[in-house]
Design a protein around this motif. Sequence first.
Motif, PDB file in Angstrom:
ATOM      1  N   VAL A 136       5.573  55.949  38.935  1.00  0.00           N
ATOM      2  CA  VAL A 136       4.109  55.281  39.066  1.00  0.00           C
ATOM      3  C   VAL A 136       2.997  56.514  38.700  1.00  0.00           C
ATOM      4  O   VAL A 136       3.023  57.304  39.559  1.00  0.00           O
ATOM      5  CB  VAL A 136       3.950  54.632  40.464  1.00  0.00           C
ATOM      6  CG1 VAL A 136       2.600  54.014  40.455  1.00  0.00           C
ATOM      7  CG2 VAL A 136       5.029  53.800  40.628  1.00  0.00           C
ATOM      8  N   GLY A 138      -0.504  58.206  38.510  1.00  0.00           N
ATOM      9  CA  GLY A 138      -1.677  57.752  39.016  1.00  0.00           C
ATOM     10  C   GLY A 138      -2.675  59.364  38.918  1.00  0.00           C
ATOM     11  O   GLY A 138      -1.812  60.236  38.831  1.00  0.00           O
ATOM     12  N   ARG A 177       5.000  52.591  35.207  1.00  0.00           N
ATOM     13  CA  ARG A 177       3.685  51.675  35.221  1.00  0.00           C
ATOM     14  C   ARG A 177       2.581  52.577  35.748  1.00  0.00           C
ATOM     15  O   ARG A 177       2.808  53.742  36.136  1.00  0.00           O
ATOM     16  CB  ARG A 177       3.540  50.515  35.906  1.00  0.00           C
ATOM     17  CG  ARG A 177       3.949  50.907  37.446  1.00  0.00           C
ATOM     18  CD  ARG A 177       3.953  49.472  38.111  1.00  0.00           C
ATOM     19  NE  ARG A 177       4.274  49.764  39.752  1.00  0.00           N
ATOM     20  CZ  ARG A 177       5.488  49.801  40.105  1.00  0.00           C
ATOM     21  NH1 ARG A 177       6.491  49.379  39.729  1.00  0.00           N
ATOM     22  NH2 ARG A 177       5.496  49.820  41.456  1.00  0.00           N
ATOM     23  N   CYS A 178       1.437  52.392  35.505  1.00  0.00           N
ATOM     24  CA  CYS A 178       0.047  53.034  35.753  1.00  0.00           C
ATOM     25  C   CYS A 178      -0.520  52.277  37.118  1.00  0.00           C
ATOM     26  O   CYS A 178      -1.005  51.250  36.870  1.00  0.00           O
ATOM     27  CB  CYS A 178      -0.882  53.358  34.650  1.00  0.00           C
ATOM     28  SG  CYS A 178      -2.191  54.405  35.024  1.00  0.00           S
ATOM     29  N   ASP A 179      -0.939  53.124  37.894  1.00  0.00           N
ATOM     30  CA  ASP A 179      -1.584  52.417  39.128  1.00  0.00           C
ATOM     31  C   ASP A 179      -2.968  53.477  39.348  1.00  0.00           C
ATOM     32  O   ASP A 179      -2.816  54.693  39.734  1.00  0.00           O
ATOM     33  CB  ASP A 179      -0.504  52.607  40.450  1.00  0.00           C
ATOM     34  CG  ASP A 179      -1.330  51.568  41.601  1.00  0.00           C
ATOM     35  OD1 ASP A 179      -2.710  51.639  41.706  1.00  0.00           O
ATOM     36  OD2 ASP A 179      -0.571  51.346  42.522  1.00  0.00           O
ATOM     37  N   GLU A 181      -5.138  53.210  41.531  1.00  0.00           N
ATOM     38  CA  GLU A 181      -5.503  53.220  42.797  1.00  0.00           C
ATOM     39  C   GLU A 181      -4.817  54.653  43.618  1.00  0.00           C
ATOM     40  O   GLU A 181      -5.398  54.973  44.595  1.00  0.00           O
ATOM     41  CB  GLU A 181      -5.153  52.211  43.698  1.00  0.00           C
ATOM     42  CG  GLU A 181      -5.832  50.843  43.455  1.00  0.00           C
ATOM     43  CD  GLU A 181      -5.569  49.699  44.367  1.00  0.00           C
ATOM     44  OE1 GLU A 181      -4.701  49.772  45.077  1.00  0.00           O
ATOM     45  OE2 GLU A 181      -6.200  48.767  43.974  1.00  0.00           O
TER      46      GLU A 181
END
Length: 221
Positions: A136, A138, A177-179, A181
């Motif tokens: 992930v 971020g 995936r890209c988050d 937040e």
Amino acid sequence: MVVVWILLGIVALFWLLLTTPVRIFLTYDKDLHYKLKYGPFSLYDSAKPSKPKKKKNAPASKGKSASKKKSSTTKILLDFLGLTEISSIANFKYSVKKCGIVGTLQAVGAAVGRLYSATSGLIRKGRFKKFDLKIVVGDTDSGDAALLYGQVCAIAFPLFSFLEKAMRFKEQKVDIRCDYELEETSAFFRGRLDYRPWHFLCFFWRLFINYLKTKKENLYE
């Protein structure tokens, strides 16, 4: 008749020892942990703390003998791998004097090629019973997070595609995936890689045959 049963028992024992799976468990969650098991027996676990060894003040002569022993072990290992030309400084100088630097590099390149061929054969025998990768992406800045996500995908997916061609998979899961937040990237991996002991036996046997061929060629030269 008793002898036959004894021979069958020995064959069955060897068959069992060579087919019992060697399992390598890999886990990454901020730190890398790996565990090696042979059947039900645990051979190594990186999570378990190793026992501290008592330090002894060894004399200087023992230190020199230890360094000599280490260098001789390295020479034997390089000889076994077919890299005789660079197993020692004396061998390297002799090879350069006899074959020239180009001939020496060609011989080393051929040996590395044989070693790569044997190693790639061993890698292809492995089977991932479980392959679970989760990344992930971020960052504090959303633009930097998007850029980093693209870089991670550009590296991770070709690497995974290479592994798919080189090895066998039973269960695989890749989630990248890209988050926006999240303020930092997190990664998690859990895998189980299985081999059979006879895979390693064939690998070392192939190295031994190459070693004998190299020694035979050197004798004829």
